[in-house]
Design an enzyme around this catalytic site. Sequence first.
Site, mmCIF file in Angstrom:
data_model
loop_
_atom_site.group_PDB
_atom_site.id
_atom_site.type_symbol
_atom_site.label_atom_id
_atom_site.label_comp_id
_atom_site.label_asym_id
_atom_site.label_seq_id
_atom_site.Cartn_x
_atom_site.Cartn_y
_atom_site.Cartn_z
ATOM 1 N N TYR A 1 46.541 59.987 41.857
ATOM 2 C CA TYR A 1 46.857 58.658 42.382
ATOM 3 C C TYR A 1 48.131 58.111 41.734
ATOM 4 O O TYR A 1 49.072 57.726 42.431
ATOM 5 C CB TYR A 1 45.667 57.734 42.117
ATOM 6 C CG TYR A 1 45.811 56.334 42.669
ATOM 7 C CD1 TYR A 1 45.654 56.085 44.031
ATOM 8 C CD2 TYR A 1 46.075 55.253 41.829
ATOM 9 C CE1 TYR A 1 45.762 54.798 44.545
ATOM 10 C CE2 TYR A 1 46.177 53.971 42.333
ATOM 11 C CZ TYR A 1 46.024 53.740 43.691
ATOM 12 O OH TYR A 1 46.138 52.460 44.187
ATOM 13 N N GLN B 1 68.538 57.952 53.422
ATOM 14 C CA GLN B 1 69.021 59.031 54.303
ATOM 15 C C GLN B 1 68.943 58.680 55.787
ATOM 16 O O GLN B 1 69.739 59.144 56.579
ATOM 17 C CB GLN B 1 68.229 60.323 54.043
ATOM 18 C CG GLN B 1 68.717 61.036 52.797
ATOM 19 C CD GLN B 1 68.052 62.369 52.529
ATOM 20 O OE1 GLN B 1 67.815 62.710 51.389
ATOM 21 N NE2 GLN B 1 67.750 63.140 53.565
ATOM 22 N N THR C 1 43.652 43.542 42.672
ATOM 23 C CA THR C 1 43.406 42.502 43.669
ATOM 24 C C THR C 1 41.935 42.511 44.059
ATOM 25 O O THR C 1 41.298 43.561 44.064
ATOM 26 C CB THR C 1 44.309 42.742 44.894
ATOM 27 O OG1 THR C 1 45.657 42.650 44.463
ATOM 28 C CG2 THR C 1 44.061 41.732 45.986
HETATM 29 N N1 LIG Z 1 43.143 46.468 45.678
HETATM 30 C C1 LIG Z 1 43.908 46.694 44.632
HETATM 31 O O1 LIG Z 1 43.674 46.134 43.555
HETATM 32 C C2 LIG Z 1 45.111 47.607 44.724
HETATM 33 C C3 LIG Z 1 45.910 47.750 43.583
HETATM 34 C C4 LIG Z 1 47.017 48.569 43.655
HETATM 35 C C5 LIG Z 1 47.345 49.222 44.847
HETATM 36 N N2 LIG Z 1 46.552 49.071 45.922
HETATM 37 C C6 LIG Z 1 46.930 49.809 47.146
HETATM 38 O O2 LIG Z 1 46.759 49.004 48.287
HETATM 39 C C7 LIG Z 1 46.341 49.800 49.398
HETATM 40 C C8 LIG Z 1 45.070 49.215 50.007
HETATM 41 O O3 LIG Z 1 44.053 49.231 49.012
HETATM 42 P P1 LIG Z 1 42.661 48.472 49.195
HETATM 43 O O4 LIG Z 1 42.334 47.885 47.896
HETATM 44 O O5 LIG Z 1 42.692 47.614 50.424
HETATM 45 O O6 LIG Z 1 41.710 49.734 49.384
HETATM 46 P P2 LIG Z 1 40.689 50.113 50.543
HETATM 47 O O7 LIG Z 1 39.928 51.295 50.066
HETATM 48 O O8 LIG Z 1 39.947 48.894 50.967
HETATM 49 O O9 LIG Z 1 41.690 50.525 51.720
HETATM 50 C C9 LIG Z 1 42.359 51.762 51.761
HETATM 51 C C10 LIG Z 1 42.277 52.262 53.190
HETATM 52 O O10 LIG Z 1 43.042 53.466 53.309
HETATM 53 C C11 LIG Z 1 42.341 54.299 54.205
HETATM 54 N N3 LIG Z 1 42.777 55.695 54.012
HETATM 55 C C12 LIG Z 1 42.640 56.470 52.898
HETATM 56 N N4 LIG Z 1 43.161 57.691 53.129
HETATM 57 C C13 LIG Z 1 43.630 57.698 54.407
HETATM 58 C C14 LIG Z 1 44.251 58.657 55.236
HETATM 59 N N5 LIG Z 1 44.519 59.905 54.792
HETATM 60 N N6 LIG Z 1 44.576 58.302 56.510
HETATM 61 C C15 LIG Z 1 44.320 57.066 56.983
HETATM 62 N N7 LIG Z 1 43.727 56.097 56.241
HETATM 63 C C16 LIG Z 1 43.380 56.416 54.976
HETATM 64 C C17 LIG Z 1 40.876 54.088 53.873
HETATM 65 O O11 LIG Z 1 40.061 54.500 54.940
HETATM 66 C C18 LIG Z 1 40.841 52.587 53.643
HETATM 67 O O12 LIG Z 1 40.602 51.900 54.849
HETATM 68 C C19 LIG Z 1 46.172 51.230 48.874
HETATM 69 O O13 LIG Z 1 47.318 51.969 49.173
HETATM 70 C C20 LIG Z 1 46.055 51.031 47.362
HETATM 71 O O14 LIG Z 1 46.535 52.160 46.666
HETATM 72 C C21 LIG Z 1 45.435 48.277 45.905
#
Ligand SMILES: NC(=O)c1ccc[n+]([C@@H]2O[C@H](COP(=O)([O-])OP(=O)(O)OC[C@H]3O[C@@H](n4cnc5c(N)ncnc54)[C@H](O)[C@@H]3O)[C@@H](O)[C@H]2O)c1
Length: 273
Positions: free
Chosen positions: A94, A111, A124
């Site tokens: 990750y 690019q 969050t």
């Molecule tokens: N919530 C936090 O505190 C936090 C912190 C840092 C970064 N993020 C980033 O924010 C984004 C959303 O996170 P979140 O907290 O809403 O998590 P979440 O798990 O609620 O949402 C992530 C979504 O991505 C989808 N997903 C995963 N792999 C996939 C794929 N190969 N194809 C299509 N969809 C796919 C999942 O089905 C899910 O709906 C993510 O990229 C996460 O890394 C979140």
Amino acid sequence: MEHDINTPLPEDLPEVQQVYNLACPASPVHYQYDRVKTALTCSLGTLNLLNKAARDKARFFQASTSEIYGDPEVHPQTESYRGNVNTVGPRSCYDEGKRFAETLVTDFGVQHGLTTRIVRIFNTYGPRMHPDDGRVVSNFIVQALMGEDITIYGSGEQTRSFCFVDDLVEGFIRLMNTNDGIDGPVNIGNPQETTVNQLAEQILQMAGSRSRIVHHPLPVDDPRRRKPDISRALQQLNWSPQVPLQDGLARTIAYFMDEMSRSGRKSTNAFAS
Ligand SMILES: NC(=O)c1ccc[n+]([C@@H]2O[C@H](COP(=O)([O-])OP(=O)(O)OC[C@H]3O[C@@H](n4cnc5c(N)ncnc54)[C@H](O)[C@@H]3O)[C@@H](O)[C@H]2O)c1
């Protein structure tokens, strides 16, 4: 549509003006379930969405993370800090995946002449979190409402800074839509730092719970301190978080109480009917 971004998007999708890439397993439980797939989702998956943006000349938004700072040696974390990340640990798929995604989005943008935006999200929370995905706020709230032990990893003196989801989304929209030149990634998070112990106590008290606190060993590479420096977001987007932790937790606890009564999961807190 439902689609795994690790396979290319269909060619006949409608044209879009903006692509927000949030797709990635995001909690340790989820992203460690299939580490290779997580790394590929950050790399190949992001490339597939970038190709869609290039076809449509759309703006591209990448959800990055404070995890790219690893276990930080600089506090609070500014965007210029390059991080302290293990390349081969259980979190690397990750952390390093998201670091690589930042590089890919930036280079692809240069690019292909695309406007790209990268947000570094700090922890969050808010309503509609999944109860079982292993994040600290949802874990503590569900455990408190069920009367189960509150599990703290390590001493609980490690810190996090929790941002309410509405504040985060406001930051996303400002960052995506500003036409001022944005130079590189932008931290979005709430700089109010709290220890995990303080968070547990606050949730116990707000949920009216009699759960006990128990300690488990700290996972490998768990960051000890985390707090965003949000000067860049303030200066360039006029953004700062508006929802204090107390208010955000109250809304999140109310959501989980509602969900549990709807799904028949039994809450044992003092306020539950
Ligand atoms: N919530 C936090 O505190 C936090 C912190 C840092 C970064 N993020 C980033 O924010 C984004 C959303 O996170 P979140 O907290 O809403 O998590 P979440 O798990 O609620 O949402 C992530 C979504 O991505 C989808 N997903 C995963 N792999 C996939 C794929 N190969 N194809 C299509 N969809 C796919 C999942 O089905 C899910 O709906 C993510 O990229 C996460 O890394 C979140």
